[in-house]
Scaffold this motif. Structure first.
Motif, short mmCIF file in Angstrom:
data_model
loop_
_atom_site.label_atom_id
_atom_site.label_comp_id
_atom_site.label_asym_id
_atom_site.label_seq_id
_atom_site.Cartn_x
_atom_site.Cartn_y
_atom_site.Cartn_z
N ASP A 261 -6.12 8.30 -27.68
CA ASP A 261 -6.70 7.11 -28.33
C ASP A 261 -7.48 7.52 -29.58
O ASP A 261 -8.37 8.37 -29.51
N ARG A 262 -7.13 6.95 -30.70
CA ARG A 262 -7.80 7.19 -31.99
C ARG A 262 -7.82 8.68 -32.36
O ARG A 262 -8.73 9.15 -33.03
N GLU A 264 -5.89 10.14 -34.36
CA GLU A 264 -5.64 10.32 -35.80
C GLU A 264 -6.94 10.35 -36.60
O GLU A 264 -6.95 10.80 -37.76
N GLU A 265 -8.04 9.88 -35.98
CA GLU A 265 -9.34 9.94 -36.66
C GLU A 265 -9.88 11.37 -36.68
O GLU A 265 -10.73 11.71 -37.51
N ASP A 266 -9.43 12.20 -35.73
CA ASP A 266 -9.94 13.58 -35.61
C ASP A 266 -8.94 14.62 -36.10
O ASP A 266 -9.34 15.72 -36.50
#
Length: 376
Positions: A261-262, A264-266
């Protein structure tokens, strides 16, 4: 003493009469049964239970149905407990036949259990009071309990009652209702009731479900005690329900945010990460870069030279640096490369070598030039 030779003509032993309480004495009760002399209920004929205060059993003015126990010229002995017992046995036999649940009030605590008045003396053994061990029963006196009859023998004057049977029946009914209400995908809150090597049992409110150790968290779990503790409240998702065998499979993992989950933000393409080699397969190596997130290093991306198998270069548990080639959060796919890092490192080293070589050539040229100037 009465004035007549027989104050109670026509009265027979075993006959039922009605009377009104007119006097309560220390050891007997006097009852007006329509004759000049009152009938007598001795203390031992008043109740099937031990009586400390007769006013707790009868009161002045009470209308009673009684059985004649003895008739003499000047006295008739009556029994309240005999009538109570006869009525009680009929009622108890009906309750037993219907498997009825009814309420009783606890009158005494005796060795081995509790005593109650059900028209006759009823006994609840200690083992049949609760589903758990009770050390002190004194708090049960004058309390109301729901019971069932587990044994009834009129000849032996034995009535065995059970409160535990009611608790177990209620629990069984609640369990069946809960089983019927469960559906795959349902999210519930439960309490961790037991921890084992293979997972965790969660009480859903009357029935336990199993969270297998693989369903406790997104990351690998060595011991369930590292994740939860007994008595802890947890959210779980129903994976499957086997109503016939009363087995429920649950997942805690499915109620938690996923490692992807999310992500791609990291993580982004071109980023260099440190990871651990988790698996080696013919076509490459799977490297974990975050808990629960593994990426594939294709065999062509393991080294900057040709290799026949990943095992020639890598081993499980090895720490490696990998470069992100591509990330697809929706499909949970991560493409990684070790080769590109090596190639970039080699290119960097080569440039550094060229720089150092140019500097060395420049210094050597100056040295030769200086020596030639001496001979001019």
């Amino acid at each position: 003493m009465s004035e007549n030779a027989n104050d109670f003509p026509n009265l027979q032993v075993g006959e039922t009469v009605k009377g009104q309480v007119v006097k309560i004495e220390d050891s007997q009760v006097l009852v007006d049964i329509g004759y000049k002399t009152e009938g007598v209920i001795p203390l031992q004929e008043l109740s099937n239970l031990f009586v400390k205060d007769m006013n707790e059993v009868v009161k002045l003015g009470d209308e009673l149905t009684l059985i004649i126990k003895k008739v003499s010229d000047d006295e008739v002995i009556l029994s309240k407990k005999a009538v109570d017992a006869d009525n009680a046995w009929k009622d108890l036999e009906e309750k037993l036949a219907n498997d009825a649940t009814f309420d009783v009030t606890i009158k005494e605590v005796v060795k081995g259990g509790l005593v109650t008045d059900v028209g006759v003396r009823g006994f609840i053994p200690a083992s049949m009071v609760e589903t758990h061990y009770v050390e002190d029963f004194s708090g049960y006196v004058n309390q109301s309990l729901s019971v069932k009859i587990v044994d009834l023998d009129r000849e032996k004057n034995r009535i065995i009652l059970s409160h535990r049977a009611v608790i177990e029946q209620d629990a069984s009914q609640k369990k069946a209702e809960l089983l019927d209400s469960l559906a795959q995908g349902q999210v519930l809150e439960g309490t961790v009731s037991r921890i084992t090597d293979f997972g965790v049992f969660v009480d859903l409110g009357g029935i336990d479900g199993l969270v297998h150790i693989s369903q406790l968290a997104h990351e690998h779990v060595d011991s369930a005690t590292n994740i939860v503790t007994e008595g802890e409240k947890v959210k779980v998702e129903v994976l499957s329900v086997d109503r016939e065998n009363e087995r429920i499979s649950l997942s805690r993992k499915n109620t938690l945010p996923g490692p992807w989950d999310r992500l791609e933000e990291d993580i982004h393409a071109g980023q260099v990460l440190e990871g651990i080699v988790k698996r080696l397969v013919n076509f490459g190596a799977f490297v974990e870069v975050k808990p629960g997130v593994e990426g594939l290093v294709h065999i062509s991306q393991i080294a900057n030279r040709h290799i026949g198998t990943p095992q020639e270069v890598l081993k499980v548990g090895q720490k490696v640096n990998v470069k992100v080639l591509d990330i697809n959060v929706q499909d949970e796919r991560l493409s990684l490369s070790i080769r590109e890092i090596e190639e970039e490192q080699e290119a960097k080293e080569f440039k550094q070598y060229e720089k150092e070589d140019d500097h060395t050539s420049f210094q050597l040229g100056d040295l030769i030039g200086n020596k030639l100037d001496k001979y001019k």
